[in-house]
Design a protein around this motif. Structure first.
Motif, PDB file in Angstrom:
ATOM      1  N   ARG A  41       0.852  -1.215   0.208  1.00 34.88           N
ATOM      2  CA  ARG A  41       0.183   0.058   0.019  1.00 34.88           C
ATOM      3  C   ARG A  41       0.776   1.218   0.132  1.00 34.88           C
ATOM      4  O   ARG A  41       0.661   2.400  -0.739  1.00 34.88           O
ATOM      5  CB  ARG A  41      -0.923  -0.130   1.010  1.00 34.88           C
ATOM      6  N   ARG A  42       2.076   1.291   0.624  1.00 33.90           N
ATOM      7  CA  ARG A  42       2.995   2.408   0.762  1.00 33.90           C
ATOM      8  C   ARG A  42       3.765   2.552  -0.596  1.00 33.90           C
ATOM      9  O   ARG A  42       3.751   3.622  -1.080  1.00 33.90           O
ATOM     10  CB  ARG A  42       3.928   2.329   1.894  1.00 33.90           C
ATOM     11  N   ILE A  43       3.895   1.288  -1.151  1.00 34.68           N
ATOM     12  CA  ILE A  43       4.604   1.501  -2.320  1.00 34.68           C
ATOM     13  C   ILE A  43       3.612   2.041  -3.396  1.00 34.68           C
ATOM     14  O   ILE A  43       4.180   3.033  -4.380  1.00 34.68           O
ATOM     15  CB  ILE A  43       4.968   0.243  -2.881  1.00 34.68           C
ATOM     16  N   TRP A  44       2.289   1.535  -3.380  1.00 32.51           N
ATOM     17  CA  TRP A  44       1.493   2.088  -4.389  1.00 32.51           C
ATOM     18  C   TRP A  44       1.280   3.677  -4.105  1.00 32.51           C
ATOM     19  O   TRP A  44       1.167   4.509  -5.039  1.00 32.51           O
ATOM     20  CB  TRP A  44       0.004   1.248  -4.345  1.00 32.51           C
ATOM     21  N   GLY A  45       0.831   4.059  -3.018  1.00 29.87           N
ATOM     22  CA  GLY A  45       0.889   5.452  -2.696  1.00 29.87           C
ATOM     23  C   GLY A  45       1.940   6.248  -3.101  1.00 29.87           C
ATOM     24  O   GLY A  45       1.822   7.307  -3.764  1.00 29.87           O
ATOM     25  N   ASN A  46       3.360   5.949  -2.944  1.00 25.57           N
ATOM     26  CA  ASN A  46       4.213   6.581  -3.402  1.00 25.57           C
ATOM     27  C   ASN A  46       4.552   6.572  -4.909  1.00 25.57           C
ATOM     28  O   ASN A  46       4.505   7.758  -5.437  1.00 25.57           O
ATOM     29  CB  ASN A  46       5.594   6.091  -2.763  1.00 25.57           C
ATOM     30  N   LEU A  47       4.180   5.460  -5.553  1.00 28.33           N
ATOM     31  CA  LEU A  47       3.842   5.457  -7.101  1.00 28.33           C
ATOM     32  C   LEU A  47       3.083   6.443  -7.540  1.00 28.33           C
ATOM     33  O   LEU A  47       3.307   6.952  -8.811  1.00 28.33           O
ATOM     34  CB  LEU A  47       3.814   4.097  -7.716  1.00 28.33           C
ATOM     35  N   LEU A  48       1.908   6.535  -6.863  1.00 26.09           N
ATOM     36  CA  LEU A  48       0.717   7.438  -7.181  1.00 26.09           C
ATOM     37  C   LEU A  48       0.790   8.888  -6.915  1.00 26.09           C
ATOM     38  O   LEU A  48      -0.094   9.639  -7.176  1.00 26.09           O
ATOM     39  CB  LEU A  48      -0.653   6.807  -6.833  1.00 26.09           C
ATOM     40  N   GLY A  49       2.045   9.008  -6.206  1.00 26.60           N
ATOM     41  CA  GLY A  49       2.233  10.663  -5.829  1.00 26.60           C
ATOM     42  C   GLY A  49       1.798  10.812  -4.612  1.00 26.60           C
ATOM     43  O   GLY A  49       1.608  12.185  -4.163  1.00 26.60           O
ATOM     44  N   PHE A  50       1.263  10.146  -3.658  1.00 22.45           N
ATOM     45  CA  PHE A  50       0.898  10.535  -2.274  1.00 22.45           C
ATOM     46  C   PHE A  50       2.033  10.639  -1.262  1.00 22.45           C
ATOM     47  O   PHE A  50       3.082   9.767  -1.302  1.00 22.45           O
ATOM     48  CB  PHE A  50      -0.168   9.553  -1.883  1.00 22.45           C
ATOM     49  N   ARG A  51       2.025  11.789  -0.527  1.00 22.61           N
ATOM     50  CA  ARG A  51       2.846  11.568   0.456  1.00 22.61           C
ATOM     51  C   ARG A  51       2.418  11.028   1.870  1.00 22.61           C
ATOM     52  O   ARG A  51       1.294  10.592   1.744  1.00 22.61           O
ATOM     53  CB  ARG A  51       3.288  13.018   1.042  1.00 22.61           C
ATOM     54  N   TYR A  52       3.343  10.404   2.579  1.00 21.44           N
ATOM     55  CA  TYR A  52       2.763   9.537   3.831  1.00 21.44           C
ATOM     56  C   TYR A  52       1.614  10.231   4.508  1.00 21.44           C
ATOM     57  O   TYR A  52       0.722   9.407   4.754  1.00 21.44           O
ATOM     58  CB  TYR A  52       3.940   9.377   4.606  1.00 21.44           C
ATOM     59  N   GLN A  53       1.549  11.484   4.808  1.00 17.69           N
ATOM     60  CA  GLN A  53       0.797  12.178   5.706  1.00 17.69           C
ATOM     61  C   GLN A  53      -0.635  11.971   4.933  1.00 17.69           C
ATOM     62  O   GLN A  53      -1.784  11.747   5.513  1.00 17.69           O
ATOM     63  CB  GLN A  53       1.068  13.609   5.825  1.00 17.69           C
ATOM     64  N   GLU A  54      -0.613  12.109   3.434  1.00 17.01           N
ATOM     65  CA  GLU A  54      -1.865  12.101   2.803  1.00 17.01           C
ATOM     66  C   GLU A  54      -2.387  10.659   2.652  1.00 17.01           C
ATOM     67  O   GLU A  54      -3.659  10.740   2.524  1.00 17.01           O
ATOM     68  CB  GLU A  54      -1.634  12.452   1.197  1.00 17.01           C
ATOM     69  N   MET A  55      -1.494   9.708   2.794  1.00 10.97           N
ATOM     70  CA  MET A  55      -2.020   8.470   2.771  1.00 10.97           C
ATOM     71  C   MET A  55      -2.647   8.021   4.156  1.00 10.97           C
ATOM     72  O   MET A  55      -3.702   7.116   4.063  1.00 10.97           O
ATOM     73  CB  MET A  55      -0.887   7.276   2.565  1.00 10.97           C
ATOM     74  N   LEU A  56      -2.524   8.631   4.975  1.00  7.40           N
ATOM     75  CA  LEU A  56      -3.180   8.522   6.443  1.00  7.40           C
ATOM     76  C   LEU A  56      -4.411   9.075   6.231  1.00  7.40           C
ATOM     77  O   LEU A  56      -5.252   8.357   6.854  1.00  7.40           O
ATOM     78  CB  LEU A  56      -2.364   9.077   7.641  1.00  7.40           C
ATOM     79  N   ARG A  57      -4.576  10.424   6.074  1.00  4.60           N
ATOM     80  CA  ARG A  57      -5.914  11.040   6.137  1.00  4.60           C
ATOM     81  C   ARG A  57      -6.201  11.959   5.316  1.00  4.60           C
ATOM     82  O   ARG A  57      -5.121  12.978   5.083  1.00  4.60           O
ATOM     83  CB  ARG A  57      -6.179  11.742   7.554  1.00  4.60           C
ATOM     84  N   VAL A  58      -7.100  12.503   4.479  1.00  4.02           N
ATOM     85  CA  VAL A  58      -7.180  13.394   3.528  1.00  4.02           C
ATOM     86  C   VAL A  58      -8.812  13.933   3.808  1.00  4.02           C
ATOM     87  O   VAL A  58      -9.754  12.867   3.654  1.00  4.02           O
ATOM     88  CB  VAL A  58      -7.168  13.104   2.228  1.00  4.02           C
ATOM     89  N   LYS A  59      -9.003  15.063   4.225  1.00  4.81           N
ATOM     90  CA  LYS A  59     -10.381  15.397   4.417  1.00  4.81           C
ATOM     91  C   LYS A  59     -11.181  14.609   5.308  1.00  4.81           C
ATOM     92  O   LYS A  59     -12.278  13.944   5.124  1.00  4.81           O
ATOM     93  CB  LYS A  59     -11.245  15.671   3.244  1.00  4.81           C
TER      94      LYS A  59
END
Length: 94
Positions: A41-59
């Protein structure tokens, strides 16, 4: 298995937004989810351009529970895993 049951495994029954590009994923269109495995999930998030904090919570919702449209995957990824959504989510990369 009935066609309607099979469709729910691979397609959305209602329109939704892609968490990456905000494109509307139409009813019946294939989408993918972030892998269950936290490392992938972290790898996908990084590849899709999300920062770690964005992967935790957005809005007040987690990005990693949202749908990802097929635009973010190469055609060869779908061919390699025979368009199997579960296999792409477990083994593929965007």
């Amino acid at each position: 298995m009935a066609d309607s049951e099979a469709d729910t495994n691979y397609h959305t029954r209602n329109t939704c937004q892609c968490v990456v590009c905000d494109r509307t994923i139409e009813t019946g269109e294939m989408f993918l989810n972030f892998p269950d495995d936290l490392d992938r999930r972290r790898i996908w998030g990084n590849l899709l351009g999300f920062r770690y904090q964005e992967m935790l919570r957005v809005k007040s919702r987690m990005v990693t529970i949202g749908a990802i449209c097929t635009d973010h995957f190469a055609e060869e990824c779908f061919r390699m895993y025979n368009f199997n959504k579960a296999a792409i989510e477990a083994l593929g990369v965007p």
